[in-house]
Enzyme design. Structure first.
Site, PDB file in Angstrom:
ATOM      1  N   GLU B 280       0.652  -1.047  -0.005  1.00  0.00           N
ATOM      2  CA  GLU B 280       0.169  -0.223  -0.185  1.00  0.00           C
ATOM      3  C   GLU B 280       1.165   1.706   0.042  1.00  0.00           C
ATOM      4  OE1 GLU B 280      -2.741   0.878   2.669  1.00  0.00           O
ATOM      5  OE2 GLU B 280      -4.652  -1.162   2.462  1.00  0.00           O
ATOM      6  N   HIS B 301       8.940 -27.132   1.161  1.00  0.00           N
ATOM      7  CA  HIS B 301       8.058 -27.938   0.348  1.00  0.00           C
ATOM      8  C   HIS B 301       6.839 -27.320  -0.594  1.00  0.00           C
ATOM      9  CE1 HIS B 301      10.033 -31.366   1.684  1.00  0.00           C
ATOM     10  NE2 HIS B 301      10.889 -30.582   2.930  1.00  0.00           N
ATOM     11  N   LYS B 416     -13.671   2.468  -2.542  1.00  0.00           N
ATOM     12  CA  LYS B 416     -14.224   3.106  -1.477  1.00  0.00           C
ATOM     13  C   LYS B 416     -15.165   3.930  -2.153  1.00  0.00           C
ATOM     14  CE  LYS B 416     -10.483   3.231   1.788  1.00  0.00           C
ATOM     15  NZ  LYS B 416     -10.299   3.731   3.617  1.00  0.00           N
TER      16      LYS B 416
END
Lengths: 425, 425
Positions: B280, B301, B416
């Site tokens: 961000e 792994h 937003k």
């Protein structure tokens, strides 16, 4: 039911997206690719026909389940991620805290950190614990040392090993198999033709799932539905191929990072499982797609800035669950507050999740960031089985498209060798 | 004590690594950059001097702690990740399962998934629960709707809100502040000059940590040690600058993905917190480093194949804890087995973790893959405080190096806005 929506790719600058005909341009490869996949003789899409093993898992679970308060899975990588995905996806999110549940606690211990091992001991009661030891080779040092530790502990407590250990390993060889026979420890096989990251639908994933009270037959039947698609020579019917082609074409356009971002807390395990599948299958010869696990709506407040305005090098693969049994209306204890006016319409958390996802999608598309959505009608055993098979099938096709062998992992063998040498020094 | 080892960068092809003098070539920028960082007037390195707030947190915790069996944190992004990092790093790994602990259970609820909210309700007892509601703006829809839901529930149960809610929010405005006053709910401030992702060392991270029985003074004193380094104009003393320069120089060489890979289960929360910080802060104007959280030894792994043989586009940042109080020797209940011969030397899980890390490091270096190691002498409150300050300082410097404003997030504002519009439609 699973579907793929890639219409947003057509809405953005074709440098970063795909025209409507672009994916289909690869359709003639499909029959040849299905043949090529068959030629590897891999088990990931045939293991699910092994009803004998599934019966053996069920018989074992029936006779043992009630005896244990804790199930501990000892395994790493592909030996842990399949069961993590199934249990996270299909059990209560706080299963291990639930007082009302008859199911045992399940802990997946996929690291050798001494703090983890020490802390685990504080919450288990050995006499009521079953350890499932999972290692393809039967000699993975991380898993074997974990086993030795807990085996010594149960020996010290004079517990009979056959009542506290189960092994899932190679059908013929390895340390686990050798010691099992002497101690009458139950063994389940990992088929020879199945690499760890492709083993979620064998005993590796299914035994832990069943002990956590998940209906594994429903997982299998979902996987079979997707297998039919995976083996279908018609482009439009073959969801795994379609997904692979989209990932590949965008990789060719510089989108070498694939973000899997489900809007569902229960699908975090699936993202983690997929992360290994994609990385280890394709990351070879300087090629490969770097997987990133993200979570909606949470990561809109963490990663969306980067996805929207950072380097345009990512394909965002949203995953959306269309219907959830749990519907919660957001109440409004402050009806006088103007800023809460939107709650007059009886909005639910389910709606809010959808609104958030659509908003992320719109902003990404506006910024020419490629994004597609895998739509799952509802999250249940069948659709998780479908999802696993879809991603495995797509990854197999991606191996063909990228011209790498999706089924080996030469780049970890070197590290393993160094570890062995250091241990013997 | 924290140190940085980047000698492996000198051992690989300079196209992918750095010569010995390369990092220092940027040292003349340092004084000017410290000035530039000051010019943003950000609070992340001055908040820790606010002893009044720290005292208020302590007073509050003293009078409330014993009353609750569960602490629920409602927040998203920077409002959740700081406390997640501290609690994961400094509490027992199975804290919420421990029967012997006096500390309350802590759950960080950073999503609006109705299944998560519904499942949470199954394990809490409202009369013994404290909700900490955290929102910088005081009007984050995800957090406010969570609050409304739990507020309605406590209202229904006739519980007094001031005994079950605490707010951490803007010092002047927003929905939370407005409603708090009427209900006498305790409020802690998030300083105006501190973005969510830089707020771990304010009440946002410290109040939950203290309620989880962590000694926050020790975190602060660690942070202060690192702040001195961060403000030091001498290149060799300034660890955050050194780290930033290495990340930047390698970014310029095409390593646009940074993998943070601690070899410690307890540091998974730190990786998750850093992931937001880096993404961000820097993901702007088409620039930015894509963060990846990995975990040693587990991801050897899962991801190491890709890191070793996939595209050479990553800087691997290992994090190693040098000394752990918990030492566990790996026992050998099968002394007759040849393949366990290596256990004759009383090897510990601690040794094995180190061997694994060194093996990963050797194989990456051999494959010309840039990797560095952040060395932490031991994992404790002070070093976690140091780590947080180190990464925040490095990220601030990276903003200057990349010429982006590290302290805003324009790319989430658009999303937003769309969410708000959809809600009001």
């Amino acid at each position: 039911m699973i579907d793929l929506d890639y219409t947003n790719l057509h809405k953005i600058n074709p440098k970063h997206g795909l025209s409507e005909n672009e994916p289909e341009s690869k359709n003639e490869l499909l029959p040849k690719f299905i043949e090529k996949v068959h030629s590897h003789e891999q088990g990931f899409y045939t293991n699910i026909d092994d009803s004998k093993t599934i019966q053996k898992i069920q018989d074992f679970a029936k006779t043992t389940r009630a005896k244990y308060s804790s199930i501990i899975i000892l395994g790493i990588g592909g030996s842990a991620l399949g069961s993590k995905c199934l249990i996270q996806g299909l059990c209560h999110l706080f299963q291990n805290k639930l007082k009302t549940s008859s199911a045992p606690n399940v802990h997946i211990i996929d690291n050798i950190d001494p703090v983890l091992i020490n802390n685990l001991e504080d919450i288990i009661e050995y006499s009521k614990t079953l350890f499932i030891v999972i290692s393809k080779s039967g000699s993975t040092p991380e898993t074997i040392t974990q086993y030795l530790y807990f085996r010594q502990k149960t020996n010290d407590k004079k517990l009979n090993p056959k009542n506290h250990f189960v092994f899932i390993t190679d059908p013929e060889k390895g340390f686990l198999r050798e010691t099992a026979e002497k101690d009458c420890i139950t063994i389940f096989n990992i088929p020879k033709n199945t690499a760890g990251r492709f083993s979620a639908l064998t005993a590796v994933g299914l035994l832990p799932a069943l002990l956590a009270e998940i209906d594994i037959n429903r997982i299998i039947s979902g996987a079979k539905i997707m297998r039919d698609k995976f083996l279908n020579e018609n482009f439009n019917e073959n969801l795994p191929f379609k997904l692979a082609v989209i990932q590949y074409l965008l990789y060719e356009k510089g989108k070498n990072i694939d973000v899997l971002m489900p809007y569902s807390q229960k699908l975090t395990g699936l993202s983690e499982w997929y992360r290994q599948l994609l990385a280890e299958s394709l990351g070879k010869k300087g090629k490969g797609i770097t997987p990133i696990r993200a979570l909606g709506a949470t990561d809109q407040h963490s990663q969306l800035q980067l996805y929207n305005e950072g380097p345009n090098d990512k394909l965002i693969i949203f995953m959306e669950v269309e219907k959830t049994d749990t519907e919660i209306t957001i109440p409004n204890p402050f009806p006088e507050k103007k800023e809460l006016k939107f709650l007059e319409k009886n909005i639910t958390f389910n709606n809010l999740m959808k609104i958030e996802k659509v908003a992320a999608e719109i902003s990404l598309t506006k910024n020419d960031r490629p994004n597609i959505t895998i739509k799952v009608d509802s999250l249940k055993e069948e659709t998780l089985g479908e999802s696993l098979m879809m991603f495995m099938g797509a990854t197999a096709f991606l191996g063909e498209l990228l011209q790498v062998n999706a089924f080996n992992q030469p780049g970890v063998e070197h590290t393993k060798k160094i570890i062995k040498q250091s241990l013997l020094k």
